[in-house]
Structure formats: C-alpha cells, structure tokens
Scaffold this active site. Sequence first.
Site: not given
Length: 270
Positions: A2-3
Amino acid sequence: MPELPEVETTLRGIHPHVLGKSVRVVTIREPRLRWRVPAKLARELGGQIVRRLERRGKYLLFTTDAGCVILHLGMSGSLRVTRAGEPPGKFDHVDIVFDDGDCLRLRDPRRFGAVLWTHDAATHPLLRHLGPEPLGPDFSGDYLFARTRKRKRAIRDFLLDGHQVAGIGNIYANEALFAAGIRPARAAGRLRRAECDRLVKTIRTTLKRAIRAGGTTLRDFRGASDRPGYFQQRLKVYGREARPCPVCGTPVRMRRLSQRSAFFCPRCQL
C-alpha cells in the site's frame, strides 16, 4: 505494498469510526509482525480517547493523551471496521475495540506490518527523519530544486527516498514522471528549475487523482470499506511494458533501477 493514496484512503475510511472514541480493550493475537507489537500496548492504550488521527508518509498515527499508536500496513496489511465479537480470521492479528462496540481490526497475512506505541511520535526513529509530505506546503519546486543539486542519483530513486519526500511509492513516482515528461533514470541534479516545478505539480495531481479513485489495487490492497482501488485502470506507464504509450503510441519500456522496475516512454520522456 500500500502506497500513500491507499493509506490516505484507509485513513478516510476509518476516520468516522475511530476519531473521538474511547478504547475499551486491545487484543493482540499475533505480536510477531515486522517489529514485535509491544506487550504494553493493551495497557497503555486501554481507556484512552483517540484525539487525533492522521497520516505521516505511509504511517497511520492514532494520537491519545497518553501516547500515539504508529501503524504501518506493510506488504499486505489492511484495516477493517467490524463489530466487537465478530470471530477473527486466521490473519486478523490485532483488534482495537471501542466503547460503542466498533472494532478496528488489522489483517496482515504476510506479517510485514507494524503496530507500535510511542509517547512522542515526532521523535520516533521511524518518523523523525521523514521528508516533507508531497501534498503539503513544504514540498515545492524550490525545495525539490535545492535538494537535487549535484545529485547523480536517478530522479525516480530520489523520489522514493523518504528522507527527501515522505511516502511517494514506485507506482506514483513512475506516473508523475511520465506526466512531467522526465525519464526515471535521469540524474536528479540535471533537472532544471522549471522541470522541478512541473514535477511537483504532477506528483500532487497524480496522488490526488489516486486518492479520489480509492488507490490502486495491486495484489492484496483493499480500502477500509473492502472496496478495491480503481486508479490502476488509469495507469499510463506503470506495469505497461511493451504496450503503446497513451500519448504517442511508442511501446513503453521497463528498466531496473536500484532493483526496482521503472517504466517510461522513450519518446515522451527526456
């Protein structure tokens, strides 16, 4: 992993279920995450009210009067809001149950996430050296131009360095560089001032669009509501090796930079 947009999407999803609520109990089923969940977490956090909920880079911060929970989703972690008493799954490692019966549950199959406790988030080793937020006022063309002078490092790698700017992941760095017309492998110190201004603008635009779209679904990520992110459908170059550039039709190329994939159009990006 997840960014920033995925973490921001998660933050916005859990916000109404967490902020201002009192913690009734904390259950730690599996403490062996990337760093061991501190045994004192349940004692310190129990009875506390979440006064502030925010994101710093890719970290979520739950601030109370007694201290702060630092949470990272790792490679495949996700947060769900359930009701207390709902049976946990195999990979549901940590529950934070509130007085109203809502339960914030961390699911992390690969156990690369983190749930930590600190009395001062600003001085914590994971946070104190982070660069400015890419959507914040301190990240500007002036800042980027000054920080990149005489740097031979590839601009893509520079953008992924959290000490320079916090939280820009590989997907969004590639997409922003394409929008700015700058090749990922170009030396950061060779960027002109106007290019720094343009790159800051495309970074902000790319991240904001991804947040509005709910992030990018790659492998395991889902938002707090369990809905997938849809920005993947709008990717211009990332993961599109040999497919036509959406602007000029030239096949997109991929090369390895610091053991990570970089995607670019050899005609549109200089």
